[in-house]
Design a protein around this motif. Structure first.
Motif, PDB file in Angstrom:
ATOM      1  N   GLN A  53       0.838  -1.198   0.000  1.00 13.28           N
ATOM      2  CA  GLN A  53       0.000   0.000   0.000  1.00 13.28           C
ATOM      3  C   GLN A  53       0.869   1.242   0.000  1.00 13.28           C
ATOM      4  O   GLN A  53       1.810   1.347   0.783  1.00 13.28           O
ATOM      5  CB  GLN A  53      -0.924   0.015   1.224  1.00 13.28           C
ATOM      6  N   ALA A  54       0.526   2.178  -0.882  1.00 11.26           N
ATOM      7  CA  ALA A  54       1.257   3.440  -0.943  1.00 11.26           C
ATOM      8  C   ALA A  54       0.538   4.471  -0.082  1.00 11.26           C
ATOM      9  O   ALA A  54      -0.685   4.616  -0.152  1.00 11.26           O
ATOM     10  CB  ALA A  54       1.328   3.941  -2.383  1.00 11.26           C
ATOM     11  N   GLU A  55       1.286   5.160   0.748  1.00 13.14           N
ATOM     12  CA  GLU A  55       0.688   6.185   1.595  1.00 13.14           C
ATOM     13  C   GLU A  55       0.289   7.396   0.743  1.00 13.14           C
ATOM     14  O   GLU A  55       0.919   7.687  -0.271  1.00 13.14           O
ATOM     15  CB  GLU A  55       1.694   6.625   2.670  1.00 13.14           C
TER      16      GLU A  55
ATOM     17  N   LEU B 209      16.916  -4.071  -4.352  1.00 13.57           N
ATOM     18  CA  LEU B 209      16.763  -2.644  -4.085  1.00 13.57           C
ATOM     19  C   LEU B 209      15.936  -1.963  -5.161  1.00 13.57           C
ATOM     20  O   LEU B 209      15.203  -1.008  -4.890  1.00 13.57           O
ATOM     21  CB  LEU B 209      18.147  -1.984  -3.986  1.00 13.57           C
ATOM     22  N   ALA B 210      16.032  -2.465  -6.404  1.00 16.58           N
ATOM     23  CA  ALA B 210      15.221  -1.897  -7.476  1.00 16.58           C
ATOM     24  C   ALA B 210      13.739  -2.090  -7.189  1.00 16.58           C
ATOM     25  O   ALA B 210      12.917  -1.197  -7.426  1.00 16.58           O
ATOM     26  CB  ALA B 210      15.603  -2.539  -8.813  1.00 16.58           C
ATOM     27  N   ASP B 211      13.374  -3.267  -6.668  1.00 14.66           N
ATOM     28  CA  ASP B 211      11.971  -3.504  -6.318  1.00 14.66           C
ATOM     29  C   ASP B 211      11.536  -2.598  -5.178  1.00 14.66           C
ATOM     30  O   ASP B 211      10.416  -2.077  -5.169  1.00 14.66           O
ATOM     31  CB  ASP B 211      11.761  -4.970  -5.928  1.00 14.66           C
TER      32      ASP B 211
ATOM     33  N   PHE C  89       8.470   2.818  -3.655  1.00 15.04           N
ATOM     34  CA  PHE C  89       8.462   4.199  -3.193  1.00 15.04           C
ATOM     35  C   PHE C  89       8.507   5.207  -4.337  1.00 15.04           C
ATOM     36  O   PHE C  89       8.731   6.390  -4.114  1.00 15.04           O
ATOM     37  CB  PHE C  89       9.648   4.447  -2.244  1.00 15.04           C
ATOM     38  N   GLY C  90       8.309   4.710  -5.554  1.00 16.00           N
ATOM     39  CA  GLY C  90       8.273   5.616  -6.693  1.00 16.00           C
ATOM     40  C   GLY C  90       9.593   6.269  -7.016  1.00 16.00           C
ATOM     41  O   GLY C  90       9.633   7.351  -7.597  1.00 16.00           O
ATOM     42  N   ARG C  91      10.714   5.626  -6.669  1.00 14.61           N
ATOM     43  CA  ARG C  91      12.033   6.216  -6.898  1.00 14.61           C
ATOM     44  C   ARG C  91      12.694   5.702  -8.166  1.00 14.61           C
ATOM     45  O   ARG C  91      13.828   6.053  -8.448  1.00 14.61           O
ATOM     46  CB  ARG C  91      12.944   5.925  -5.695  1.00 14.61           C
TER      47      ARG C  91
END
Length: 608
Positions: free
Chosen positions: A349-351, A598-600, A605-607
């Motif tokens: 879930q994205a805040e 780390l890519a996942d 986090f949309g980075r």
């Protein structure tokens, strides 16, 4: 008693067709095999309505002259058996029944041109009767078209399945033969749509990735083993999927003997035995295996469709396949299927980007003139203090001081333990991501490998494992049949530290348990062992029965889910996994660890 008579030729052909031509797929298999035996480098298959309406195979092989075409349509006429040494046959076909059998139950158009001829020739046979012949325009090679299978044999036609089912069977035939000959190009069209296009000159690994499954390239291990036996050299090559990469049905197991695709029960059983202790009983391995041995050591003439074979020394062949597969899978060691599950990733879930302000803060700032300079920096008003007091204290993560300096993460392939989730999953950090470890599944594999290692590699292989004598022998009550099975196998349990003996008609006495199963429940262990012996004891070799026993022991002796571990215990488990073969999967084929790169994490986090 009626007089004995010879059957008429057309009836003989229909009887032979019943053995060779069961459905469009069986006819397709015979035609493609003919093309491959003719030296084709490109085979094209075209189907209509799953082969029920039309089936066509075109190749660029050596082709035939008109007299050879006429002879090829007669029963038991073949160019693939130059003498009577049928045990030395190396071609896919050799019985000489395919073309006349197909022609007796369909309309068959045979067109062919040899490389030396300036034009081709065509012969048309309609349900056993030659109806047309003449010149044909085609490049060197052969084209065979079958139309209206069983159109005049309604009793056979009604047993055919739907067009979709027949097409699926034809597709499986093309895949198996394409995998047998990676140097040959294949195309398959169905109802005008190109379904398969395989380039010639591929290597086996590339062809397997296209034919079996694309994921096999990343989740399989290469196999290439040889052994010199009493009757000649044995070789097993191909690719075998990791135990964690499995399927619910065995439709992705491709087995070949001397280049011939087979569905042999001995080979299927050997594969099942090799994966025992690494796969759940309702799961099946994904693989493509090629077994090569002297042709005189295998009889390929035991089945009309040549899908089954008989080995002169079946026990040696089975043992070779099992040992070679297990050795190859051991080279995978800690490997596991590491593709993150898309559905699981989607549940993160994205805040919200702009979280709402607390009501108490909103009341503080509303109405204030922000253009006026602030006189001084003051402590937050009482409203803020009351809001802060209502925020619960943050939970503290469980951390412990290191007893000795922690080495860099790069020194540990499975990372350094950072914590535990739900007292079940260990969270470890590596330089390029996070690793989650199922502590029960991982420890179950470790215990199994410890028990296996208890067997000595020298002598009889029966060196005793460490055993823990019970202070008071425990009596386990079971039914009489189960006790009989355990009593018969008691001697096989001793090398692994389990000492049992009969204690009356319906009970067993446990005097010692394997040291690796310290704290295990003897009653539950014996109950499961009895069930394993009932399910597999009669049909498996002693070594495979022992493997089932060891897997059951390991399950009882492993760390259970829900048990809290210290950081030192977590790191010790990770280090032991790194030193244990096949630690990438538990005894049931499930992965013991998964990695979140780390890519996942950055994508979450949309980075990215």
């Amino acid at each position: 008693m009626p007089a004995i008579r010879r059957l008429p030729e057309h009836l003989v052909n229909r009887i032979a067709a019943g053995e060779v031509v069961e459905r469009p797929a069986s006819a397709l298999k015979e035609l493609i095999e003919n093309a491959l035996d003719a030296g084709a480098t490109q085979v094209s298959v075209s189907l209509a309505e799953g082969g029920l309406a039309r089936l066509e195979v075109t190749d660029d092989g050596c082709g035939m002259d008109p007299p050879e075409m006429a002879l090829a349509l007669e029963r038991h006429a073949t160019s693939k058996l130059p003498d009577e040494a049928i045990e030395q046959v190396l071609t896919l076909g050799f019985r000489g029944e395919a073309l006349p059998s197909i022609a007796s139950v369909s309309r068959l158009t045979l067109e062919s041109r040899s490389r030396a001829a300036v034009q081709g020739w065509r012969r048309v046979v309609d349900h056993g009767t030659m109806v047309d012949e003449g010149p044909a325009a085609l490049p060197p090679g052969t084209r065979v078209r079958m139309e209206g299978l069983f159109a005049r044999v309604p009793a056979r036609r009604k047993f055919l399945r739907s067009a979709r089912s027949e097409y699926a069977a034809c597709l499986d035939v093309v895949r198996r033969l394409a995998l047998a000959r990676p140097e040959v190009g294949f195309t398959l069209e169905h109802d005008g749509w190109r379904v398969l296009h395989l380039q010639p000159g591929q290597d086996m690994a590339g062809r397997a990735a296209q034919v079996v499954a694309r994921e096999l390239a990343d989740n399989g291990v290469a196999i290439d083993f040889e052994r010199d036996g009493d009757f000649g050299a044995l070789r097993l090559s191909g690719v075998a999927g990791l135990p964690t990469y499995n399927r619910g049905v065995a439709d992705h197991q491709y087995l070949f003997v001397n280049g011939r695709p087979v569905k042999d029960r001995l080979l299927v059983g050997a594969v099942r035995g090799a994966y025992s202790g690494m796969l759940a009983r309702d799961r099946h391995a994904v693989l493509a295996l090629f077994l090569d041995l002297p042709p005189e050591e295998v009889d390929v003439n035991v089945h009309p469709a040549k899908t089954e074979v008989r080995f002169r020394d079946a026990t040696a062949v089975r043992g070779f396949i099992v040992s070679a597969l297990r050795q190859a899978l051991a080279t995978g060691d800690r490997r596991s299927v590491q593709a993150p599950d898309g559905a699981a990733m989607g549940r993160w879930q994205a805040e919200p980007l702009a979280p709402p302000e607390p009501p108490a803060l909103r009341s503080i700032f509303e109405g204030r003139d922000w253009s006026a300079p602030a006189a001084r920096v003051a402590e937050a008003p009482a409203a803020w203090r009351s809001h802060a007091a209502s925020v619960p204290a943050q939970p503290l993560g469980r951390a412990e001081a290191a007893a000795e300096p922690v080495l860099p993460q790069a020194d540990y392939p499975l990372g350094v333990a950072r914590g535990q989730v739900a007292n079940t999953y260990i969270v470890a950090e590596t330089p390029d991501g996070l690793i989650l470890v199922d502590q029960h599944a991982a420890h179950e594999r470790i215990v199994l490998e410890r028990l296996r290692a208890a067997r000595s590699e020298s002598g009889t292989g029966q060196a005793a494992a460490a055993s823990q004598a019970l202070l008071l022998p425990e009596v386990v009550e079971l039914d009489e049949v189960a006790c009989d099975r355990l009593e018969d196998s008691a001697a096989a349990f001793l090398p692994y530290g389990l000492e049992v003996e009969r204690f009356g008609p319906n009970a067993m006495l446990v005097r010692a348990m394997p040291a690796a199963l310290k704290g295990g429940d003897p009653a539950a262990l014996l109950g499961d062992l009895a069930d394993d012996l009932a399910a597999n004891g009669a049909s498996l070799l002693l070594g495979e029965r022992v493997e089932h026993v060891l897997a059951t022991m390991a399950c009882h002796g492993s760390v259970r889910a829900g048990r809290p571990l210290t950081v030192a215990e977590m790191n010790a488990l990770l280090r032991e996994m790194e030193a244990t073969p096949r630690s990438g999967q538990c005894n049931h084929g499930r992965p013991t660890w998964v990695k979140l790169s780390l890519a996942d994490v950055e994508k979450l986090f949309g980075r990215h």
